[in-house]
Design a protein around this motif. Structure first.
Motif, PDB file in Angstrom:
ATOM      1  N   ILE A  45       0.877  -1.305   0.058  1.00  0.00           N
ATOM      2  CA  ILE A  45      -0.082   0.064  -0.073  1.00  0.00           C
ATOM      3  C   ILE A  45       0.987   1.177  -0.158  1.00  0.00           C
ATOM      4  CG2 ILE A  45      -1.783   1.491   1.166  1.00  0.00           C
ATOM      5  CD1 ILE A  45      -2.730  -1.511   2.290  1.00  0.00           C
ATOM      6  N   ALA A  46       1.982   1.361   1.012  1.00  0.00           N
ATOM      7  CA  ALA A  46       2.930   2.442   0.844  1.00  0.00           C
ATOM      8  C   ALA A  46       3.540   2.502  -0.559  1.00  0.00           C
ATOM      9  CB  ALA A  46       3.958   2.131   1.970  1.00  0.00           C
ATOM     10  N   LEU A  47       3.921   1.748  -1.337  1.00  0.00           N
ATOM     11  CA  LEU A  47       4.391   1.711  -2.770  1.00  0.00           C
ATOM     12  C   LEU A  47       3.376   2.393  -3.450  1.00  0.00           C
ATOM     13  CD1 LEU A  47       6.318  -1.648  -2.885  1.00  0.00           C
ATOM     14  CD2 LEU A  47       7.260   0.564  -2.749  1.00  0.00           C
ATOM     15  N   ALA A  48       2.425   2.141  -3.394  1.00  0.00           N
ATOM     16  CA  ALA A  48       0.961   2.511  -4.269  1.00  0.00           C
ATOM     17  C   ALA A  48       0.783   3.965  -3.986  1.00  0.00           C
ATOM     18  CB  ALA A  48      -0.240   1.890  -4.026  1.00  0.00           C
ATOM     19  N   LEU A  49       0.968   4.507  -2.573  1.00  0.00           N
ATOM     20  CA  LEU A  49       0.612   5.974  -2.213  1.00  0.00           C
ATOM     21  C   LEU A  49       1.808   6.576  -1.854  1.00  0.00           C
ATOM     22  CD1 LEU A  49      -2.856   5.417  -0.493  1.00  0.00           C
ATOM     23  CD2 LEU A  49      -2.409   6.596  -2.770  1.00  0.00           C
ATOM     24  N   ARG A  50       3.064   6.069  -2.143  1.00  0.00           N
ATOM     25  CA  ARG A  50       3.928   6.825  -1.677  1.00  0.00           C
ATOM     26  C   ARG A  50       4.305   8.129  -1.903  1.00  0.00           C
ATOM     27  NH1 ARG A  50       8.867   3.242  -4.267  1.00  0.00           N
ATOM     28  NH2 ARG A  50       9.996   4.535  -3.027  1.00  0.00           N
ATOM     29  N   ALA A  51       5.031   8.934  -1.183  1.00  0.00           N
ATOM     30  CA  ALA A  51       5.362  10.374  -1.325  1.00  0.00           C
ATOM     31  C   ALA A  51       6.217  10.420  -2.389  1.00  0.00           C
ATOM     32  CB  ALA A  51       5.964  11.091  -0.165  1.00  0.00           C
ATOM     33  N   ALA A  52       5.939  10.620  -3.608  1.00  0.00           N
ATOM     34  CA  ALA A  52       6.872  10.765  -4.851  1.00  0.00           C
ATOM     35  C   ALA A  52       6.562  11.869  -5.622  1.00  0.00           C
ATOM     36  CB  ALA A  52       6.586   9.603  -5.792  1.00  0.00           C
ATOM     37  N   GLY A  53       5.859  13.148  -5.021  1.00  0.00           N
ATOM     38  CA  GLY A  53       5.718  14.283  -5.523  1.00  0.00           C
ATOM     39  C   GLY A  53       4.140  14.667  -5.715  1.00  0.00           C
ATOM     40  N   PRO A  54       3.666  15.700  -6.488  1.00  0.00           N
ATOM     41  CA  PRO A  54       2.141  16.104  -6.369  1.00  0.00           C
ATOM     42  C   PRO A  54       1.348  14.763  -6.939  1.00  0.00           C
ATOM     43  CG  PRO A  54       3.547  17.804  -7.254  1.00  0.00           C
ATOM     44  CD  PRO A  54       4.495  16.664  -7.035  1.00  0.00           C
ATOM     45  N   ARG A  55       0.363  14.511  -6.423  1.00  0.00           N
ATOM     46  CA  ARG A  55      -0.631  13.722  -6.915  1.00  0.00           C
ATOM     47  C   ARG A  55      -1.830  14.272  -7.492  1.00  0.00           C
ATOM     48  NH1 ARG A  55      -2.643  12.079  -2.798  1.00  0.00           N
ATOM     49  NH2 ARG A  55      -1.428  13.529  -1.400  1.00  0.00           N
ATOM     50  N   GLU A  56      -2.484  13.683  -8.629  1.00  0.00           N
ATOM     51  CA  GLU A  56      -3.474  14.156  -9.072  1.00  0.00           C
ATOM     52  C   GLU A  56      -4.571  14.500  -8.436  1.00  0.00           C
ATOM     53  OE1 GLU A  56      -6.404  13.139 -13.351  1.00  0.00           O
ATOM     54  OE2 GLU A  56      -4.653  11.915 -12.636  1.00  0.00           O
ATOM     55  N   GLY A  57      -4.946  15.530  -8.434  1.00  0.00           N
ATOM     56  CA  GLY A  57      -6.163  16.199  -7.597  1.00  0.00           C
ATOM     57  C   GLY A  57      -5.941  16.537  -6.145  1.00  0.00           C
ATOM     58  N   ALA A  58      -4.713  16.529  -5.843  1.00  0.00           N
ATOM     59  CA  ALA A  58      -4.368  16.631  -4.388  1.00  0.00           C
ATOM     60  C   ALA A  58      -3.780  18.089  -4.163  1.00  0.00           C
ATOM     61  CB  ALA A  58      -3.646  15.447  -3.768  1.00  0.00           C
ATOM     62  N   PRO A  59      -3.749  18.489  -3.148  1.00  0.00           N
ATOM     63  CA  PRO A  59      -2.776  19.662  -2.800  1.00  0.00           C
ATOM     64  C   PRO A  59      -1.311  19.319  -3.126  1.00  0.00           C
ATOM     65  CG  PRO A  59      -4.393  19.594  -1.258  1.00  0.00           C
ATOM     66  CD  PRO A  59      -4.347  18.231  -1.856  1.00  0.00           C
ATOM     67  N   ALA A  60      -0.468  20.084  -3.493  1.00  0.00           N
ATOM     68  CA  ALA A  60       0.947  19.707  -3.756  1.00  0.00           C
ATOM     69  C   ALA A  60       1.403  19.505  -2.218  1.00  0.00           C
ATOM     70  CB  ALA A  60       1.626  20.789  -4.170  1.00  0.00           C
ATOM     71  N   ALA A  61       1.231  20.148  -1.166  1.00  0.00           N
ATOM     72  CA  ALA A  61       1.663  19.882  -0.053  1.00  0.00           C
ATOM     73  C   ALA A  61       1.108  18.578   0.842  1.00  0.00           C
ATOM     74  CB  ALA A  61       1.579  21.146   0.941  1.00  0.00           C
ATOM     75  N   SER A  62       0.145  17.959   0.122  1.00  0.00           N
ATOM     76  CA  SER A  62      -0.048  16.764   0.767  1.00  0.00           C
ATOM     77  C   SER A  62       0.538  15.514   0.391  1.00  0.00           C
ATOM     78  CB  SER A  62      -1.843  16.648   0.679  1.00  0.00           C
ATOM     79  OG  SER A  62      -2.155  15.587   1.365  1.00  0.00           O
ATOM     80  N   ALA A  63       1.377  15.108   0.944  1.00  0.00           N
ATOM     81  CA  ALA A  63       2.575  14.382   0.576  1.00  0.00           C
ATOM     82  C   ALA A  63       2.127  12.677   0.206  1.00  0.00           C
ATOM     83  CB  ALA A  63       3.718  14.408   1.353  1.00  0.00           C
ATOM     84  N   GLY A  64       1.253  12.424   0.664  1.00  0.00           N
ATOM     85  CA  GLY A  64       0.864  11.105   0.549  1.00  0.00           C
ATOM     86  C   GLY A  64       1.272  10.040   1.520  1.00  0.00           C
ATOM     87  N   VAL A  65       1.603   8.762   1.372  1.00  0.00           N
ATOM     88  CA  VAL A  65       2.288   7.812   2.611  1.00  0.00           C
ATOM     89  C   VAL A  65       3.614   8.213   2.438  1.00  0.00           C
ATOM     90  CG1 VAL A  65       2.731   5.473   3.079  1.00  0.00           C
ATOM     91  CG2 VAL A  65       0.684   6.466   2.347  1.00  0.00           C
ATOM     92  N   VAL A  66       4.536   8.729   3.668  1.00  0.00           N
ATOM     93  CA  VAL A  66       5.769   9.180   3.506  1.00  0.00           C
ATOM     94  C   VAL A  66       6.845   7.881   4.134  1.00  0.00           C
ATOM     95  CG1 VAL A  66       5.465  11.537   3.414  1.00  0.00           C
ATOM     96  CG2 VAL A  66       5.553  10.313   5.635  1.00  0.00           C
ATOM     97  N   GLY A  67       6.022   6.911   4.691  1.00  0.00           N
ATOM     98  CA  GLY A  67       6.942   5.940   5.239  1.00  0.00           C
ATOM     99  C   GLY A  67       6.261   4.716   6.037  1.00  0.00           C
TER     100      GLY A  67
END
Length: 369
Positions: A162-184
């Motif tokens: 799951i972390a790999l699918a939502l990892r913090a790899a930069g901006p995600r479509e439709g999300a604020p740029a500062a919402s980093a996703g799963v970071v670890g």
């Protein structure tokens, strides 16, 4: 000049260690309890806050952890998780936090028929909503989530996937740029008797895939547990304060082998003083290991851990330590920058906060003294 609590609170904060299920608003506990037909532990927000603080004020980690049964029960559907996550981002920003990682254990949130992936996505949706609201109000915050394995459960690789699918790899479509996703990833739960090395396989895979890893260790067990966490891949230590047991006061706090390794590798300790007082690490802030560890030159970050159970915020934790240890602006800036340097969100987001927010705010505070 001694810094007042108001001056300390005005400085930007960095949060590396805050549990999503330990930071519910008391009013949210009441609302969600009533939605589920559960009697809340109080009829108003003050009573609920008092109940959680008093129940957690036990002197042991297992008793402290038992209070989470209440909050976890209220976080079993997508709307519930989304609300709590959204309020996390809003409450962090209200406390002057500009970078925050929230950690939680998805395996505890599937009783309402959510899959692990659906639960993680619900939290991400809530964080995205919260960050967007902060930005719409003219504020600034970077937020990411850490997924926790639990020491007393069987190891698996599901959270790695799951972390790999939502990892913090930069901006995600439709999300604020500062919402980093799963970071670890993290490892939480009862420490004594449940070694981190049981989870060596999933964490080895995580590190091989470039995922970041922080592990709880050195809270309810000593230096051997810390060494085990490091061998299992920890880049940071959740708490880590019992590392002080590997310092020799008879020889100027000379470092033992585990302490020397943590110091040499600049492993950041995620220190949460108030919760440590509740779980028996120390009786007062003056006796808490943070002072000795700071003087010995370890990398430290200050966080709130569980705001509901400890009735605290990161600004309060920072004030308690700064006033007890007589820290000035320089020490507070060092702690903030250390925390930011050890965050797991993409480096450009963290570097921008350091140069555009943290350093200028502390420079301004110096000029005001």
């Amino acid at each position: 000049m001694h810094l007042t609590r108001a001056r300390i609170a005005a400085l930007p904060k960095i949060v590396l260690h805050d549990h999503l299920d330990g930071g519910l608003r008391p009013a949210t506990v009441i609302d969600l309890s009533r939605e589920l037909g559960i009697d809340p532990p109080g009829t108003d927000a003050q009573q609920v806050a008092d109940w959680f603080h008093d129940a957690a004020d036990s002197g042991s980690l297992p008793s402290y952890l038992s209070t989470f049964e209440r909050t976890v029960a209220l976080m079993q559907t997508a709307p519930q998780l989304r609300r709590v996550a959204r309020e996390f981002a809003l409450d962090m920003a209200a406390d002057g936090v500009v970078y925050a990682e929230t950690r939680w254990a998805p395996h505890q949130h599937t009783e309402g028929a959510l899959s692990l992936a659906e639960a993680v996505q619900a939290v991400q949706d809530g964080l995205d909503e919260g960050v967007a609201a902060v930005e719409a109000g003219g504020g600034r915050i970077v937020v990411g989530q850490l997924l926790c394995y639990l020491r007393h459960l069987d190891p698996s690789e599901d959270l790695v996937e799951i972390a790999l699918a939502l990892r913090a790899a930069g901006p995600r479509e439709g999300a604020p740029a500062a919402s980093a996703g799963v970071v670890g990833l993290d490892l939480a739960g009862p420490e004594a008797g449940f070694p981190a090395s049981r989870f060596a396989a999933p964490f080895a895979r995580a590190r091989a895939e470039g995922l970041r890893v922080t592990l709880h260790a050195g809270e309810a067990d000593g230096p051997a547990s810390i060494a085990d966490a490091l061998d299992t891949g920890a880049e940071r230590l959740g708490h880590g304060v019992r590392l002080v047991e590997d310092l020799d006061p008879a020889h100027g706090d000379a470092l033992g082998p585990v302490a020397a390794r943590v110091h040499r590798e600049r492993i950041c300790l995620e220190v949460c003083p108030s919760s440590n007082l509740q779980t028996g690490v120390a009786a007062t802030i003056a006796e808490h290991p943070v002072g000795r560890l700071h003087r010995a030159g370890f990398a430290l970050a200050l966080s709130s851990d569980n705001r509901l159970m400890s009735r605290t915020r990161t600004s309060r934790e920072t004030s308690l330590v700064a006033q007890e240890l007589d820290w000035g602006v320089d020490e507070l800036e060092q702690v903030a920058l250390t925390a930011l340097a050890n965050g797991f969100a993409p480096a450009p987001l963290r570097e921008a906060l350091a140069e555009e927010v943290v350093r200028p705010a502390h420079a301004a505070a110096r000029r005001q003294l």
